[in-house]
Write a protein that holds these residues in place. Structure first.
Motif, PDB file in Angstrom:
ATOM      1  N   GLN A 121       0.566  -1.272   0.048  1.00 52.24           N
ATOM      2  CA  GLN A 121      -0.121   0.095   0.029  1.00 52.24           C
ATOM      3  C   GLN A 121       0.774   1.248  -0.192  1.00 52.24           C
ATOM      4  N   VAL A 122       0.552   2.208  -0.941  1.00 51.22           N
ATOM      5  CA  VAL A 122       1.406   3.432  -1.007  1.00 51.22           C
ATOM      6  C   VAL A 122       0.447   4.733  -0.900  1.00 51.22           C
ATOM      7  N   GLN A 123       0.649   5.546   0.136  1.00 53.40           N
ATOM      8  CA  GLN A 123      -0.124   6.624   0.252  1.00 53.40           C
ATOM      9  C   GLN A 123       0.719   8.041  -0.494  1.00 53.40           C
ATOM     10  N   LEU A 124       0.092   8.634  -1.199  1.00 51.84           N
ATOM     11  CA  LEU A 124       0.730   9.798  -1.842  1.00 51.84           C
ATOM     12  C   LEU A 124       0.131  11.077  -1.347  1.00 51.84           C
ATOM     13  N   VAL A 125       0.886  12.222  -0.914  1.00 46.97           N
ATOM     14  CA  VAL A 125       0.094  13.368  -0.303  1.00 46.97           C
ATOM     15  C   VAL A 125       0.841  14.256  -1.091  1.00 46.97           C
ATOM     16  N   GLU A 126       0.007  15.075  -1.743  1.00 48.14           N
ATOM     17  CA  GLU A 126       0.515  16.527  -2.817  1.00 48.14           C
ATOM     18  C   GLU A 126       0.333  17.556  -1.549  1.00 48.14           C
ATOM     19  N   SER A 127       1.389  18.504  -1.830  1.00 51.65           N
ATOM     20  CA  SER A 127       1.356  19.807  -1.154  1.00 51.65           C
ATOM     21  C   SER A 127       1.920  21.023  -1.938  1.00 51.65           C
TER      22      SER A 127
ATOM     23  N   ARG B  65      -3.480  17.003 -14.004  1.00 56.59           N
ATOM     24  CA  ARG B  65      -4.335  18.119 -13.525  1.00 56.59           C
ATOM     25  C   ARG B  65      -5.649  18.060 -13.831  1.00 56.59           C
ATOM     26  N   GLN B  66      -6.752  18.644 -13.046  1.00 53.57           N
ATOM     27  CA  GLN B  66      -8.069  18.609 -13.582  1.00 53.57           C
ATOM     28  C   GLN B  66      -8.496  20.063 -13.374  1.00 53.57           C
ATOM     29  N   ALA B  67      -8.962  20.680 -14.399  1.00 59.59           N
ATOM     30  CA  ALA B  67      -9.586  22.048 -14.049  1.00 59.59           C
ATOM     31  C   ALA B  67     -11.209  21.811 -14.106  1.00 59.59           C
TER      32      ALA B  67
ATOM     33  N   LEU C 285       3.585  30.844 -14.430  1.00 63.67           N
ATOM     34  CA  LEU C 285       2.438  30.363 -14.410  1.00 63.67           C
ATOM     35  C   LEU C 285       1.119  31.308 -15.119  1.00 63.67           C
ATOM     36  N   LYS C 286       0.119  30.581 -15.626  1.00 62.79           N
ATOM     37  CA  LYS C 286      -0.733  31.289 -16.401  1.00 62.79           C
ATOM     38  C   LYS C 286      -2.223  30.828 -15.838  1.00 62.79           C
ATOM     39  N   PRO C 287      -3.063  31.665 -16.009  1.00 60.66           N
ATOM     40  CA  PRO C 287      -4.481  31.497 -15.668  1.00 60.66           C
ATOM     41  C   PRO C 287      -4.953  29.898 -15.986  1.00 60.66           C
ATOM     42  N   GLU C 288      -4.620  29.543 -17.163  1.00 57.82           N
ATOM     43  CA  GLU C 288      -5.228  28.523 -17.540  1.00 57.82           C
ATOM     44  C   GLU C 288      -4.456  27.125 -17.162  1.00 57.82           C
ATOM     45  N   ASP C 289      -3.307  27.354 -16.217  1.00 54.02           N
ATOM     46  CA  ASP C 289      -2.945  26.503 -15.333  1.00 54.02           C
ATOM     47  C   ASP C 289      -3.796  26.195 -13.943  1.00 54.02           C
ATOM     48  N   THR C 290      -4.667  26.901 -13.932  1.00 55.15           N
ATOM     49  CA  THR C 290      -5.375  26.682 -12.781  1.00 55.15           C
ATOM     50  C   THR C 290      -6.260  25.191 -12.683  1.00 55.15           C
ATOM     51  N   ALA C 291      -5.932  24.488 -11.788  1.00 52.84           N
ATOM     52  CA  ALA C 291      -6.664  23.273 -11.645  1.00 52.84           C
ATOM     53  C   ALA C 291      -6.243  22.551 -10.470  1.00 52.84           C
ATOM     54  N   VAL C 292      -6.500  21.456  -9.945  1.00 48.99           N
ATOM     55  CA  VAL C 292      -6.205  20.313  -8.870  1.00 48.99           C
ATOM     56  C   VAL C 292      -5.193  19.504  -9.664  1.00 48.99           C
ATOM     57  N   TYR C 293      -4.075  19.530  -8.802  1.00 50.83           N
ATOM     58  CA  TYR C 293      -2.800  18.786  -9.372  1.00 50.83           C
ATOM     59  C   TYR C 293      -2.909  17.361  -8.933  1.00 50.83           C
ATOM     60  N   TYR C 294      -2.506  16.422  -9.236  1.00 46.97           N
ATOM     61  CA  TYR C 294      -2.614  15.213  -8.447  1.00 46.97           C
ATOM     62  C   TYR C 294      -1.284  14.457  -9.303  1.00 46.97           C
ATOM     63  N   CYS C 295      -0.711  13.616  -8.118  1.00 48.08           N
ATOM     64  CA  CYS C 295       0.330  12.729  -8.484  1.00 48.08           C
ATOM     65  C   CYS C 295       0.040  11.300  -8.513  1.00 48.08           C
TER      66      CYS C 295
ATOM     67  N   GLN D 178      -4.717  22.052  -4.812  1.00 51.43           N
ATOM     68  CA  GLN D 178      -5.553  23.090  -5.552  1.00 51.43           C
ATOM     69  C   GLN D 178      -4.350  24.326  -6.080  1.00 51.43           C
ATOM     70  N   VAL D 179      -4.329  24.488  -7.454  1.00 49.26           N
ATOM     71  CA  VAL D 179      -3.361  25.704  -7.858  1.00 49.26           C
ATOM     72  C   VAL D 179      -4.304  26.658  -8.520  1.00 49.26           C
ATOM     73  N   THR D 180      -4.235  27.923  -8.083  1.00 47.09           N
ATOM     74  CA  THR D 180      -5.206  28.999  -8.803  1.00 47.09           C
ATOM     75  C   THR D 180      -4.463  29.992  -9.284  1.00 47.09           C
ATOM     76  N   VAL D 181      -4.399  30.351 -10.623  1.00 48.47           N
ATOM     77  CA  VAL D 181      -3.608  31.576 -10.932  1.00 48.47           C
ATOM     78  C   VAL D 181      -4.525  32.530 -11.361  1.00 48.47           C
ATOM     79  N   SER D 182      -4.512  33.704 -10.875  1.00 49.43           N
ATOM     80  CA  SER D 182      -5.107  34.758 -11.344  1.00 49.43           C
ATOM     81  C   SER D 182      -4.644  35.707 -12.353  1.00 49.43           C
ATOM     82  N   SER D 183      -5.229  36.507 -13.112  1.00 47.55           N
ATOM     83  CA  SER D 183      -4.870  37.301 -14.162  1.00 47.55           C
ATOM     84  C   SER D 183      -4.329  38.834 -13.922  1.00 47.55           C
TER      85      SER D 183
END
Length: 125
Positions: free
Chosen positions: A1-7, A38-40, A86-96, A120-125
């Motif tokens: 079992q592997v646990q992955l934690v993003e930060s 990633r998923q926007a 970073l660009k606004p279009e990079d806004t998404a939830v990032y998963y490993c 969550q990564v949020t890039v404002s313009s």
């Protein structure tokens, strides 16, 4: 079992940088290709980058090539994603995720057996 934690996610302005980390526990990930997706909102999850086991080979999606860098520290059982310009279009939830099939097919979700909860990564313009 592997646990992955993003930060490392957060709210930044266009042009800023962030470094995401994916820390693994339970088992070593040094023998595996690892990937970032990633998923926007309203969109399907998409491939961002992947890194093979040592000696490392890296692959990137065209949308992030030249701006993002994936790396790994096997001693810390951690994979990183350095995100610059970073660009606004990079806004998404990032998963490993941990990939079983190798770097050649790491752009496809089908080869992954473990995923983190996302950051969550949020890039404002």
């Amino acid at each position: 079992q592997v646990q992955l934690v993003e930060s490392g996610g957060g709210l930044v302005q266009a042009g800023d940088s962030l470094r995401l980390a994916c820390a693994a526990s339970g088992r070593t990930i040094s023998s595996y290709t690892m990937g970032w997706f990633r998923q926007a909102p309203g969109k399907e999850r998409e491939f961002v980058a992947a890194i093979s086991r040592s000696p490392t080979i890296s692959n990137y999606s065209d949308s992030v090539k030249g701006r993002f860098t994936i790396s790994r520290d096997n001693a810390k059982n951690t994979v990183y994603l350095q995100m610059n310009s970073l660009k606004p279009e990079d806004t998404a939830v990032y998963y490993c995720g941990r990939n079983l099939l190798g770097i050649g097919s790491a752009y496809q979700e089908v080869g992954y057996d473990y995923w983190g909860q996302g950051t969550q990564v949020t890039v404002s313009s």
